[in-house]
Design a protein around this motif. Structure first.
Motif, PDB file in Angstrom:
ATOM      1  N   LEU A  97      51.681 -13.272 -28.777  1.00 52.03           N
ATOM      2  CA  LEU A  97      50.796 -12.145 -29.060  1.00 52.03           C
ATOM      3  C   LEU A  97      50.013 -12.394 -30.353  1.00 52.03           C
ATOM      4  CD1 LEU A  97      49.790  -9.362 -28.257  1.00 52.03           C
ATOM      5  CD2 LEU A  97      51.805  -8.368 -29.387  1.00 52.03           C
ATOM      6  N   THR A  98      50.672 -12.970 -31.354  1.00 52.08           N
ATOM      7  CA  THR A  98      49.995 -13.286 -32.609  1.00 52.08           C
ATOM      8  C   THR A  98      48.864 -14.287 -32.373  1.00 52.08           C
ATOM      9  OG1 THR A  98      52.007 -12.882 -33.899  1.00 52.08           O
ATOM     10  CG2 THR A  98      50.290 -14.203 -34.943  1.00 52.08           C
ATOM     11  N   LYS A  99      49.117 -15.296 -31.552  1.00 49.08           N
ATOM     12  CA  LYS A  99      48.073 -16.277 -31.236  1.00 49.08           C
ATOM     13  C   LYS A  99      46.897 -15.602 -30.523  1.00 49.08           C
ATOM     14  CE  LYS A  99      47.053 -20.635 -28.876  1.00 49.08           C
ATOM     15  NZ  LYS A  99      45.804 -20.101 -28.292  1.00 49.08           N
ATOM     16  N   THR A 100      47.205 -14.717 -29.603  1.00 49.40           N
ATOM     17  CA  THR A 100      46.145 -14.007 -28.877  1.00 49.40           C
ATOM     18  C   THR A 100      45.301 -13.167 -29.827  1.00 49.40           C
ATOM     19  OG1 THR A 100      47.453 -13.940 -26.848  1.00 49.40           O
ATOM     20  CG2 THR A 100      45.694 -12.309 -27.054  1.00 49.40           C
ATOM     21  N   VAL A 101      45.955 -12.504 -30.762  1.00 51.25           N
ATOM     22  CA  VAL A 101      45.227 -11.686 -31.739  1.00 51.25           C
ATOM     23  C   VAL A 101      44.403 -12.580 -32.665  1.00 51.25           C
ATOM     24  CG1 VAL A 101      45.476 -10.086 -33.684  1.00 51.25           C
ATOM     25  CG2 VAL A 101      46.845  -9.759 -31.605  1.00 51.25           C
ATOM     26  N   ASN A 102      44.971 -13.715 -33.068  1.00 53.30           N
ATOM     27  CA  ASN A 102      44.204 -14.656 -33.894  1.00 53.30           C
ATOM     28  C   ASN A 102      42.972 -15.161 -33.159  1.00 53.30           C
ATOM     29  OD1 ASN A 102      45.370 -14.857 -36.470  1.00 53.30           O
ATOM     30  ND2 ASN A 102      47.028 -16.135 -35.703  1.00 53.30           N
ATOM     31  N   ASP A 103      43.133 -15.448 -31.873  1.00 57.77           N
ATOM     32  CA  ASP A 103      41.985 -15.887 -31.069  1.00 57.77           C
ATOM     33  C   ASP A 103      40.923 -14.792 -30.995  1.00 57.77           C
ATOM     34  OD1 ASP A 103      43.256 -18.290 -30.624  1.00 57.77           O
ATOM     35  OD2 ASP A 103      43.945 -17.782 -28.598  1.00 57.77           O
ATOM     36  N   PHE A 104      41.383 -13.547 -30.881  1.00 50.61           N
ATOM     37  CA  PHE A 104      40.470 -12.395 -30.863  1.00 50.61           C
ATOM     38  C   PHE A 104      39.670 -12.315 -32.169  1.00 50.61           C
ATOM     39  CE2 PHE A 104      40.256  -8.109 -32.742  1.00 50.61           C
ATOM     40  CZ  PHE A 104      39.272  -7.533 -31.944  1.00 50.61           C
ATOM     41  N   VAL A 105      40.371 -12.441 -33.297  1.00 56.44           N
ATOM     42  CA  VAL A 105      39.685 -12.370 -34.599  1.00 56.44           C
ATOM     43  C   VAL A 105      38.699 -13.518 -34.744  1.00 56.44           C
ATOM     44  CG1 VAL A 105      39.991 -12.487 -37.111  1.00 56.44           C
ATOM     45  CG2 VAL A 105      41.579 -11.130 -35.724  1.00 56.44           C
ATOM     46  N   ALA A 106      39.123 -14.743 -34.388  1.00 53.43           N
ATOM     47  CA  ALA A 106      38.253 -15.912 -34.523  1.00 53.43           C
ATOM     48  C   ALA A 106      37.006 -15.773 -33.650  1.00 53.43           C
ATOM     49  CB  ALA A 106      39.020 -17.178 -34.157  1.00 53.43           C
ATOM     50  N   LYS A 107      37.203 -15.353 -32.401  1.00 61.78           N
ATOM     51  CA  LYS A 107      36.079 -15.222 -31.482  1.00 61.78           C
ATOM     52  C   LYS A 107      35.082 -14.175 -31.955  1.00 61.78           C
ATOM     53  CE  LYS A 107      36.238 -12.805 -27.644  1.00 61.78           C
ATOM     54  NZ  LYS A 107      36.610 -12.339 -26.281  1.00 61.78           N
ATOM     55  N   ASN A 108      35.587 -13.027 -32.374  1.00 62.37           N
ATOM     56  CA  ASN A 108      34.695 -11.930 -32.741  1.00 62.37           C
ATOM     57  C   ASN A 108      34.142 -12.046 -34.156  1.00 62.37           C
ATOM     58  OD1 ASN A 108      34.594  -9.843 -30.411  1.00 62.37           O
ATOM     59  ND2 ASN A 108      36.740 -10.499 -30.499  1.00 62.37           N
ATOM     60  N   THR A 109      34.709 -12.956 -34.937  1.00 69.64           N
ATOM     61  CA  THR A 109      34.064 -13.333 -36.200  1.00 69.64           C
ATOM     62  C   THR A 109      32.916 -14.279 -35.912  1.00 69.64           C
ATOM     63  OG1 THR A 109      36.141 -13.078 -37.447  1.00 69.64           O
ATOM     64  CG2 THR A 109      34.393 -14.408 -38.455  1.00 69.64           C
ATOM     65  N   ALA A 110      33.175 -15.264 -35.049  1.00 70.03           N
ATOM     66  CA  ALA A 110      32.154 -16.267 -34.734  1.00 70.03           C
ATOM     67  C   ALA A 110      30.957 -15.670 -33.998  1.00 70.03           C
ATOM     68  CB  ALA A 110      32.776 -17.392 -33.902  1.00 70.03           C
ATOM     69  N   ASN A 111      31.204 -14.719 -33.098  1.00 71.29           N
ATOM     70  CA  ASN A 111      30.092 -14.156 -32.321  1.00 71.29           C
ATOM     71  C   ASN A 111      29.388 -12.985 -33.018  1.00 71.29           C
ATOM     72  OD1 ASN A 111      31.674 -11.841 -31.891  1.00 71.29           O
ATOM     73  ND2 ASN A 111      32.277 -12.437 -29.815  1.00 71.29           N
ATOM     74  N   GLY A 112      29.892 -12.612 -34.201  1.00 75.09           N
ATOM     75  CA  GLY A 112      29.225 -11.582 -34.998  1.00 75.09           C
ATOM     76  C   GLY A 112      29.628 -10.156 -34.693  1.00 75.09           C
ATOM     77  N   GLU A 113      30.559  -9.954 -33.745  1.00 75.95           N
ATOM     78  CA  GLU A 113      30.939  -8.578 -33.386  1.00 75.95           C
ATOM     79  C   GLU A 113      31.632  -7.864 -34.543  1.00 75.95           C
ATOM     80  OE1 GLU A 113      30.181  -6.732 -30.657  1.00 75.95           O
ATOM     81  OE2 GLU A 113      28.851  -8.419 -30.263  1.00 75.95           O
ATOM     82  N   LEU A 114      32.534  -8.546 -35.243  1.00 75.18           N
ATOM     83  CA  LEU A 114      33.200  -7.907 -36.382  1.00 75.18           C
ATOM     84  C   LEU A 114      32.190  -7.615 -37.496  1.00 75.18           C
ATOM     85  CD1 LEU A 114      36.640  -9.755 -36.684  1.00 75.18           C
ATOM     86  CD2 LEU A 114      36.148  -7.530 -35.647  1.00 75.18           C
ATOM     87  N   ASN A 115      31.234  -8.508 -37.678  1.00 74.96           N
ATOM     88  CA  ASN A 115      30.219  -8.272 -38.699  1.00 74.96           C
ATOM     89  C   ASN A 115      29.383  -7.039 -38.362  1.00 74.96           C
ATOM     90  OD1 ASN A 115      28.903  -9.349 -41.203  1.00 74.96           O
ATOM     91  ND2 ASN A 115      27.116  -9.352 -39.861  1.00 74.96           N
ATOM     92  N   LYS A 116      29.066  -6.851 -37.079  1.00 80.29           N
ATOM     93  CA  LYS A 116      28.314  -5.660 -36.659  1.00 80.29           C
ATOM     94  C   LYS A 116      29.087  -4.388 -37.001  1.00 80.29           C
ATOM     95  CE  LYS A 116      25.891  -7.791 -32.732  1.00 80.29           C
ATOM     96  NZ  LYS A 116      25.795  -7.810 -31.243  1.00 80.29           N
ATOM     97  N   LEU A 117      30.389  -4.397 -36.740  1.00 79.72           N
ATOM     98  CA  LEU A 117      31.212  -3.223 -37.036  1.00 79.72           C
ATOM     99  C   LEU A 117      31.320  -3.000 -38.542  1.00 79.72           C
ATOM    100  CD1 LEU A 117      34.087  -3.634 -34.413  1.00 79.72           C
ATOM    101  CD2 LEU A 117      32.008  -2.247 -34.243  1.00 79.72           C
ATOM    102  N   TYR A 118      31.437  -4.095 -39.299  1.00 74.42           N
ATOM    103  CA  TYR A 118      31.528  -3.983 -40.757  1.00 74.42           C
ATOM    104  C   TYR A 118      30.225  -3.413 -41.323  1.00 74.42           C
ATOM    105  CZ  TYR A 118      33.963  -5.280 -45.080  1.00 74.42           C
ATOM    106  OH  TYR A 118      34.655  -5.246 -46.270  1.00 74.42           O
ATOM    107  N   GLN A 119      29.104  -3.895 -40.783  1.00 70.35           N
ATOM    108  CA  GLN A 119      27.809  -3.366 -41.203  1.00 70.35           C
ATOM    109  C   GLN A 119      27.694  -1.880 -40.866  1.00 70.35           C
ATOM    110  OE1 GLN A 119      25.060  -4.203 -42.718  1.00 70.35           O
ATOM    111  NE2 GLN A 119      24.926  -6.435 -42.840  1.00 70.35           N
ATOM    112  N   LYS A 120      28.171  -1.519 -39.697  1.00 68.34           N
ATOM    113  CA  LYS A 120      28.100  -0.127 -39.248  1.00 68.34           C
ATOM    114  C   LYS A 120      28.832   0.807 -40.203  1.00 68.34           C
ATOM    115  CE  LYS A 120      29.921   2.822 -35.504  1.00 68.34           C
ATOM    116  NZ  LYS A 120      30.631   2.799 -34.197  1.00 68.34           N
TER     117      LYS A 120
END
Length: 268
Positions: free
Chosen positions: A235-258
């Motif tokens: 589960l930790t690996k899956t969550v890490n993959d989620f963070v890495a993917k959504n950092t790379a594709n800019g989704e987390l940045n969009k939420l942070y900007q919001k």
């Protein structure tokens, strides 16, 4: 409010595992240990603060909202399940996780060596700068200037740890149940300054006349991680993959900007 007299007794606030038991007695168990468990259940139960805007707050319908809520919903979407967001407090968020009342925490939990002994952390998904915030007229420029002052913090929080570490002997550290209580204590004059995030400081500034308070100095900048129970490696690996993917594709940045009006900091 819980008070502490000196720095020597301040470390008691770090014993978070025994706190909040009365609040959790009737909370349903989550108990998912793997991705398969979560998908079988059809939902992921996520603990989140709702008193730490803009990371965690509530909307007009009294539903969890903020950056953490959006990250929690994005994680559930990534897993193909429903997000069941459970409000937690600073002191009880780790006990909620360790006693299986939530599957993970997206709860503004700063990554520290002490906490890493209790929980597993994902790669950072956010960050917060912790400051000492006090009256503009007060002569507080460095940690040594806290001696003899009343400093408020949210109990068992990152700011509690930061203030405890920085405060010289003779500092009176007053611990409150949450940031909202510490904020009110500062506004009402119960304390001389508080340790808080820059986002909490911004909330205070909106509620008082201009130039009443200011950031006196930075205590620490902390990276925040999604917390999981120890031993949940898949589960930790899956969550890490989620963070890495959504950092790379800019989704987390969009939420942070919001929510924070700035780009997501580079996080190691």
């Amino acid at each position: 409010m819980i008070r502490s007299t000196t720095r020597r007794t301040a470390t008691a606030a770090l014993a978070v595992l025994g706190l909040g038991a009365a609040l959790t007695a009737f909370t349903p168990f989550a108990s998912a240990q793997s991705v398969a468990d979560i998908k079988k259940k059809g939902e992921i139960t996520i603990g989140m603060l709702v008193d730490f805007p803009p990371y965690g707050t509530t909307n007009v319908k009294n539903e969890p909202d903020g950056y953490d809520a959006d990250v929690a919903k994005l994680l559930a979407k990534d897993l193909g399940v429903k997000a069941n967001i459970v409000p937690v407090t600073g002191p009880n968020r780790i006990p909620f996780l360790l006693t299986n009342k939530v599957d993970v925490l997206v709860a503004s939990l700063a990554i520290t060596p002490e906490r890493a002994k209790q929980v597993s952390f994902s790669q950072p998904y956010a960050a917060a700068t912790i400051v000492l915030y006090g009256k503009t007229a007060s002569n507080i420029k460095a940690p040594a200037d806290m001696k003899g002052l009343r400093i408020g913090v949210a109990r068992a929080s990152t700011q509690d740890v930061a203030v405890t570490k920085a405060a010289p002997e003779g500092t009176e550290i007053r611990r409150f149940d949450d940031d909202a209580s510490a904020m009110q204590a500062l506004i009402s004059g119960q304390v001389d300054a508080i340790g808080c995030s820059v986002t909490v400081a911004a909330q205070i500034a909106k509620r008082v006349p201009a130039n009443t308070f200011e950031n006196k100095f930075n205590l620490v900048q902390q990276a925040m991680g999604i917390a999981l129970r120890p031993g949940t490696d898949e589960l930790t690996k899956t969550v890490n993959d989620f963070v890495a993917k959504n950092t790379a594709n800019g989704e987390l940045n969009k939420l942070y900007q919001k929510w924070l009006g700035a780009d997501l900091p580079k996080l190691n």
